[in-house]
Design a protein around this motif. Structure first.
Motif, mmCIF file in Angstrom:
data_model
loop_
_atom_site.group_PDB
_atom_site.id
_atom_site.type_symbol
_atom_site.label_atom_id
_atom_site.label_comp_id
_atom_site.label_asym_id
_atom_site.label_seq_id
_atom_site.Cartn_x
_atom_site.Cartn_y
_atom_site.Cartn_z
ATOM 1 N N GLN A 1 2.953 -7.708 -0.171
ATOM 2 C CA GLN A 1 2.624 -7.134 -1.598
ATOM 3 C C GLN A 1 3.809 -6.775 -2.641
ATOM 4 O O GLN A 1 3.847 -6.933 -3.757
ATOM 5 N N GLU B 1 4.407 -7.771 -6.335
ATOM 6 C CA GLU B 1 4.665 -6.791 -7.282
ATOM 7 C C GLU B 1 6.124 -6.823 -8.103
ATOM 8 O O GLU B 1 6.090 -6.411 -9.101
ATOM 9 N N SER C 1 -7.517 -10.361 -0.526
ATOM 10 C CA SER C 1 -7.844 -9.679 -1.664
ATOM 11 C C SER C 1 -8.463 -8.537 -1.198
ATOM 12 O O SER C 1 -8.174 -7.439 -1.542
ATOM 13 N N ARG D 1 2.906 -0.499 -5.705
ATOM 14 C CA ARG D 1 3.339 -0.380 -7.074
ATOM 15 C C ARG D 1 4.193 0.832 -7.140
ATOM 16 O O ARG D 1 5.585 0.916 -7.525
ATOM 17 N N PHE E 1 -5.943 -5.886 0.250
ATOM 18 C CA PHE E 1 -4.980 -5.277 -0.792
ATOM 19 C C PHE E 1 -5.827 -4.491 -1.618
ATOM 20 O O PHE E 1 -5.141 -3.533 -2.322
ATOM 21 N N GLU E 2 -7.126 -4.969 -2.041
ATOM 22 C CA GLU E 2 -7.686 -4.234 -3.273
ATOM 23 C C GLU E 2 -8.790 -3.635 -2.911
ATOM 24 O O GLU E 2 -9.106 -2.439 -3.765
ATOM 25 N N ARG F 1 -2.568 -2.064 -2.955
ATOM 26 C CA ARG F 1 -1.680 -2.802 -4.000
ATOM 27 C C ARG F 1 -1.033 -1.595 -5.019
ATOM 28 O O ARG F 1 -0.013 -1.813 -5.379
ATOM 29 N N ASP F 2 -2.111 -0.676 -5.517
ATOM 30 C CA ASP F 2 -1.470 0.312 -6.501
ATOM 31 C C ASP F 2 -0.516 1.247 -5.802
ATOM 32 O O ASP F 2 0.688 1.492 -6.278
#
Lengths: 445, 319
Positions: free
Chosen positions: B265, B269, A384, B230, A387-388, B226-227
């Motif tokens: 990822q 997604e 996490s 997407r 990725f975040e 992550r964004d």
């Protein structure tokens, strides 16, 4: 022809340009060997990018102190046996130098053992590989009675794993920073031009230096190439820099594959250029989408490129070059992946991207290590965090030096990790500030 | 502004936790009684699960809470061995406090395999005198029934706009930054009721400019890989190969994201965007093939480019 990079290699530590802190440390280390005491750290590790003066410094050190030299580099096979045979024996006995001079340690005479490209030891791969090379280096550093210098581009490779940690504790690390272009231009290139009687504008030297990206050797080589058989270098000469034959060959082969509708023709062109197929593949990868506009064609083309890539990987892994002709076949097949004749092509782009990527090949390692450290303070899992939060952290780290310095302290970030996070900017400032913070914390404690 | 704000402004007292009043009341009663059952904290990210666990520990154990509180992340230390060895070793030793037990906080417990959960169940029972467990997860349904029946379950709700807005304003005041109203609105749109994400975006935005308005917030919110993944996926499925590849290159070169992480990822997604299921399975087939090729091929970037090219083609044909 003598290479200028060799001819003008500095002979003494005092001639080395840049990295003066490092040079001072090295000189002191040399003094303590000279005084007859064996220093606590018997080996130094010189870390830095190509062409920043690591090898020159090692050679200059030996020269200043009148030491003999035993040198091992990647072109030698460096398995355990070999290192033991040469480095260990050399490190234990005070005997004769390579030139046959007697070296008595009582007179402060030593033999400097230089292991160049020590990050390129392949552990346990094949018979001609450097099997157990690192183990032998550790042994050498432990028992040596002679000064040892290891030279690496990427300390991470040398120090990874358990054995790497053992080694790290035995040595002192010396970091070499890239010279800025002004240093290269005004201290080095200018001096060479003066000695070679070449007339050249300062501005041109600056540009040569800039192009080298801090690699002195590359800058000197470029200068020598431009000056070949001439007494002046002009603005116009500069245009030739970098566009060497190899690029022209690859350029035309790529163009041919993209434009041609015949696989056989493309195959013949590939045969005749005789260049590194992986480079041609990268050129195609970079440029194909600007020509094959129909996604149907593009998708088919990538099927073939991906096949070529697969067999390149297998060649590398199995060391079986019989697959090479298939690689050429699949690259040529890209020509017939298209059902339309486009003929749009503009100027092809060079796949610099891939070069940039290769330089960051360790990025996954750094990301993982930093994410792991970060996850301890964010109370999140490593994934996490990765990725975040990672990019957000990276962005603040770049934008805010105080934030960077403080987090360097709490996360105990290494210099390489800071370089990775900032893309090499402000590293020294951050380090300096973080040292201040540590001092303050020490005072309060 | 030096610290990571999410940590700097993490509430340390149960009373300071916002938006979970019912839960906070119950946790406070545990502190008062100096006793608690095993707990399950279920709820979306950024709603206060970890914060509540830490605040509870501080309430129970006081200043030296860290000695009696062990935080493990199940997705980092997955598998049965972790449970068997690490958790057991910690659980079996006597607590060094006057409360009589210690706490193991197992974050992302829904990532534990069922086998590991079964092993955990026995440990929870055997050592419950000296050690209480708090399992945190997004969905309690992924925790095996025998554990659920032995624990009290707390469900954390996404935070309301008011709660988030109040907290952001408080931070802005403390950090002396100018936060415009449309910025708060924008943060709520991109982060929903996720406090952690909200604060992270705020801090990134604050490092980017003096005044914080919605523009900067949108820039900052697109940072996380992550964004970006997407967006890349959406572009490629619209048939825009070059646009998608630009994002890919940015992730690899600028941020150093590894190929395998990008694929990982993309995979998660794919399940979140709305596409027909027969397209989904075709895309997954391509992905599996490419990932296999990446393990064997010479250059992973070629594999990812091929993946985007094929996605672009399939996506375009669907339209």
């Amino acid at each position: 022809m003598i290479e200028w990079a060799e001819k003008y290699r500095p002979k003494s530590l005092k001639d080395i340009v840049g990295n003066q802190d490092a040079i001072q440390k090295i000189r002191e280390w040399g003094e303590s060997w000279k005084s007859g005491n064996i220093p606590k750290k018997k080996a130094l590790v010189f870390e830095g990018k190509p062409g920043v003066g690591k090898t020159s410094t090692a050679l200059a050190l030996a020269n200043d102190f009148g030491w003999g030299i035993i040198e091992l580099n990647a072109s030698d096979i460096r398995n355990e046996e070999h290192i033991k045979e040469i480095a260990m024996r050399g490190s234990l006995y005070e005997t004769f130098s390579d030139n046959g001079d007697f070296l008595s340690s009582k007179e402060g005479k030593r033999k400097l053992i230089i292991i160049d490209e020590a990050d390129n030891l392949y552990e346990g791969k094949g018979d001609s590989g450097d099997r157990g090379g690192r183990k032998a280096i550790i042994e050498t550093v432990k028992v040596t009675m002679q000064p040892v210098i290891l030279i690496v581009n990427d300390p991470y490779e040398l120090f990874k794993g358990e054995q790497g940690q053992v080694l790290r504790n035995l040595v002192e690390e010396i970091k070499f920073r890239s010279l800025n272009y002004k240093q290269i231009s005004s201290s080095i290139l200018k001096m060479i031009c003066a000695r070679e009687n070449i007339i050249v504008d300062r501005n041109i030297l600056d540009r040569i230096a800039q192009k080298s990206g801090g690699d002195v050797r590359a800058a000197i080589n470029d200068l020598q190439m431009l000056a070949q058989g001439k007494k002046t270098i002009t603005e116009k000469d500069l245009e030739n820099l970098g566009s060497r034959d190899i690029v022209e060959n690859i350029y035309s082969a790529t163009l041919n594959i993209i434009l041609s509708m015949s696989m056989k023709t493309s195959r013949e062109v590939l045969n005749s250029v005789d260049e590194d197929p992986s480079l041609i593949m990268q050129w195609i990868d970079e440029n194909i989408a600007h020509e094959y506009l129909d996604t149907e064609d593009l998708s088919r083309a990538f099927d073939y490129i991906s096949d070529a890539n697969l067999y390149l990987g297998r060649i590398r892994r199995l060391q079986y070059y019989g697959f090479l002709s298939y690689v050429y076949d699949f690259l040529a097949a890209v020509s017939i992946a298209k059902k339309h004749k486009y003929g749009i092509h503009g100027k092809l782009n060079s796949p610099d991207f891939l070069k940039a990527m290769a330089q960051r090949k360790r990025s996954k390692d750094y990301r993982d290590i930093i994410s792991q450290k970060l996850s301890k303070i964010t109370h999140q899992s490593q994934d996490s965090t990765n990725f975040e939060f990672f990019e957000i952290f990276m962005r603040i780290f770049r934008n805010d030096i105080n934030f960077a310095a403080w987090n360097t302290v709490i996360l105990n970030l290494s210099e390489e990790e800071i370089e990775f996070l900032t893309g090499n900017e402000n590293v020294e400032k951050i380090l300096e500030k973080s040292k201040d913070i540590m001092k303050k914390m020490g005072n309060n404690a | 502004m030096e610290d990571v704000w999410v940590e700097k402004y993490r509430p340390v007292k149960l009373d300071d936790i916002v938006g979970q009043d019912y839960i906070v009341e119950r946790l406070k009663s545990y502190v008062k009684e100096k006793n608690m059952p095993h707990l399950i904290f279920a709820g979306p990210p950024g709603t206060g699960k970890t914060t509540s666990a830490i605040a509870l520990a501080i309430g129970l154990f006081g200043e030296n809470w860290k000695a009696s509180f062990n935080e493990l992340n199940a997705s980092d230390e997955r598998g049965i061995d972790t449970v068997r060895v690490q958790i057991k070793d910690y659980a079996r030793t006597a607590p060094s406090n006057d409360v009589g037990f210690k706490i193991i906080f197992l974050d992302e417990a829904d990532h534990l395999t069922p086998d590991a959960q079964a092993a955990l169940r026995r440990t929870m029972e055997k050592f419950s005198k000296t050690c209480r467990f708090i399992l945190s997860c997004n969905y309690s349904s992924r925790i095996i029934d025998p554990i659920q029946s032995r624990a009290s379950i707390f469900r954390f709700k996404p935070l309301s706009k008011e709660d988030i807005s109040r907290r952001l304003k408080y931070i802005a005041e403390k950090e002396k930054i100018k936060l415009e109203d449309d910025a708060i609105e924008a943060i709520y749109i991109v982060a929903n009721g996720d406090m952690r994400k909200s604060i992270n975006i705020l801090q990134a935005a604050a490092s980017m400019g003096e005044k914080i308005n919605s523009d900067i917030i949108y820039k900052a919110s697109g940072l996380a890989s992550r964004d970006v993944v997407r967006k890349m996926l959406e572009k490629s499925l619209n048939g825009d190969f070059l646009g998608a590849r630009e994002l890919l290159d940015k992730m690899i070169v600028e941020y150093g994201v590894a190929a395998e992480d990008i694929i990982k990822q993309m995979h998660s997604e794919l399940y979140k965007i709305s596409i027909p299921e027969d397209l989904l399975v075709q895309l997954l087939e391509i992905m599996a093939d490419i990932e296999f090729r990446i393990t064997e091929g010479a250059n992973e970037k070629i594999g990812l480019d091929a993946l985007l090219a094929k996605f672009s083609n399939l996506g375009k044909n669907q339209k």
